[in-house]
Design a protein around this motif. Sequence first.
Motif, PDB file in Angstrom:
ATOM      1  N   GLY A  98      45.691   0.716 -44.751  1.00 40.61           N
ATOM      2  CA  GLY A  98      45.026  -0.575 -44.734  1.00 40.61           C
ATOM      3  C   GLY A  98      43.552  -0.505 -45.024  1.00 40.61           C
ATOM      4  O   GLY A  98      42.850   0.411 -44.585  1.00 40.61           O
ATOM      5  N   ARG A  99      43.072  -1.490 -45.797  1.00 33.91           N
ATOM      6  CA  ARG A  99      41.661  -1.549 -46.146  1.00 33.91           C
ATOM      7  C   ARG A  99      40.790  -1.794 -44.906  1.00 33.91           C
ATOM      8  O   ARG A  99      39.722  -1.217 -44.755  1.00 33.91           O
ATOM      9  CB  ARG A  99      41.411  -2.675 -47.155  1.00 33.91           C
ATOM     10  N   LYS A 100      41.273  -2.659 -44.024  1.00 29.69           N
ATOM     11  CA  LYS A 100      40.481  -3.009 -42.842  1.00 29.69           C
ATOM     12  C   LYS A 100      40.263  -1.805 -41.926  1.00 29.69           C
ATOM     13  O   LYS A 100      39.162  -1.594 -41.414  1.00 29.69           O
ATOM     14  CB  LYS A 100      41.187  -4.129 -42.070  1.00 29.69           C
ATOM     15  N   MET A 155      39.431  -4.910 -51.005  1.00 30.16           N
ATOM     16  CA  MET A 155      39.875  -6.045 -50.194  1.00 30.16           C
ATOM     17  C   MET A 155      39.478  -7.373 -50.845  1.00 30.16           C
ATOM     18  O   MET A 155      40.279  -8.316 -50.904  1.00 30.16           O
ATOM     19  CB  MET A 155      39.294  -5.951 -48.784  1.00 30.16           C
ATOM     20  N   GLU A 227      44.182  -8.131 -43.906  1.00 27.81           N
ATOM     21  CA  GLU A 227      44.542  -7.384 -45.103  1.00 27.81           C
ATOM     22  C   GLU A 227      44.970  -8.346 -46.221  1.00 27.81           C
ATOM     23  O   GLU A 227      45.522  -9.421 -45.940  1.00 27.81           O
ATOM     24  CB  GLU A 227      45.698  -6.424 -44.811  1.00 27.81           C
TER      25      GLU A 227
END
Length: 453
Positions: A98-100, A155, A227
Motif C-alpha cells: 500500500g502507498r499509504k 497515490m 488507497e
Amino acid sequence: MTVTHRRDLSTSPQPGSTPTTGQKDPKKAAMSGWIGSALEYYDFALYSLAATLLFPTIFFPTENPTVGIIASLATYAVGYVSRPLGAVILGAYGDRHGRKQVLVFAMLLMGFATFAVGLLPTYGQVGLLAPVLLVILRLIQGFAVAGELGGASAMIVEHSPDARRGFFASFSLQGTQVGSILATAVLIPLAALLPEEQFHSWGWRLPFLLSAVVIIAGYVIRRRVEEPPAYLAQSEDATAKRRFPLVDLLRTHPWVLVRCVIMTFTNVIGMATLIFGVSFATQKSYGIGFSSSEFLWVTLAANVAAVLTIPLFGALSDKIGRRTLMVAGGIAGGLLTVGYLWAIEQRSLPLVFVCVVIVQGILFQMWNATFATFFQEQFPMRMRVTGFAVSQNIGLMIASFFPSLFTAIAPPGSANIPLVIGLTTLGICLVSAVATLLSSDTKGKSLEDLETR
C-alpha cells in the motif's frame, strides 16, 4: 507482460466497501501529498543548506578550505547514496502493501533522523566521531526520503482523472518546494539575529530539533488518506503479490528504467545553482564575499517562484504533453546557469535574484513540475512506486556528487568558474533531453491504456 484491469474497479464502489475506498478522491490525495512532502522535504532541505553554510566549519574543520567544502558537500551526497536501497525496499513495500503505509513509515523515519542531527556533538567536542554520526544520520535520511515522492505521486496519479494527472500530481512537487521554503525561513532569522559565534555553536540546532513536529504531524496526516481504488482492486491479485517488484522491473522494463535514471540528471541545474552556487558565493576561499543570510534569501526567492509556477506547468503538461516542457526547461535552464554563476561573480545581488528566479524558479520547474507524472506513467501499477523510486533515486545518487565534482574542477582560485560549471551543466542537461525524447509520449493516454504496454 501485460496486466489489465476493469475500468469500473477504479471508478465505482465495490460491494461491502465505503465510498472513500471505492471512489477516486484526487483533491484529498493531492493535499496529503502536498503536506507530507512539505514536512519531509523540510528535513532534507534543511540538511542541504547546513551542508553548504555551516557544516564545513562545525564538523569538518581543516587548514585546507577546499577539502573542508568538498567533505561537507560529500556528506550532502551521502544522503543520496542510501536512496537506491531505500527505493528498492520502500518501493516494494508501497507496491505490495500500500502507498499509504510506506508514506507513513518514511515520514516518521525522516523526522527521527533529522531531530537526531540537532543533538549531535561537534568535531571540537568528540573529534572524528561527530562526522561519522552525521554520515550515519544522513544515510537514514536518504533511505527514508527515497519512498516519499514515489509513493505520494503514485497515490495522486492513481486517484486523478486522466485529463488532469499532471495538475494534481504537481502538488506533491510543490510540497517539496514549500518544505525548502520552511527550512530557509527558519534559518534566515537565526542567521540574521544571532551573533555568528552563537549561530554556529547552538543556533543552527533549533531548526533540526523542530523536526519533532514532523514525527507527530506525519502520522496524523498520512493515516487519513485512502488507497487508490484501482490499487485496492489489484492488491487482491495473488499472482501480483508473489512478484518482487524490482525483479519484475528489471525483467520487463529495463530500458525505461535506464532512460528515467538519465532524465533525473536534469537535477544538475539545482545542484549547480542552489548547492555549488551557494558555496561559490559564500565560502571565504572563493573570495566573492556574499553572506550566508543573503543567500538564504536567494534560495528562498527561488523556492517561492517555484511554488507559484509548479501548478501552472503541471496543468500545462496536461494540455501540450510532458516531454515538451521537460526538454525545453532542462536545456534552457542548463544554458542560463552560466548567467546565474556569472551574476554571482559580478557580486550583484539584484542580478543574482533575477537569474535564480529565471533559472531555478521558472525554467527548471518546467521539468520538475512534470517529471513525477511522466515517470509514473512509464511504469504499470504493479511496479509503479518501485519503478519511480529506483530510477529517480539512482539518478539523484549520481547527480548528488555533481557539487563536489564542480568544486574539484573549479576550486577556489581557478579562472572562468561560471563558464566551466555552466557548460558542464548544459552538457548534462542535453544528455537528459535525449533520454526524454526517446521515452514514450503519454499525452492523452489513460492509465488503463498505459497499463497494457
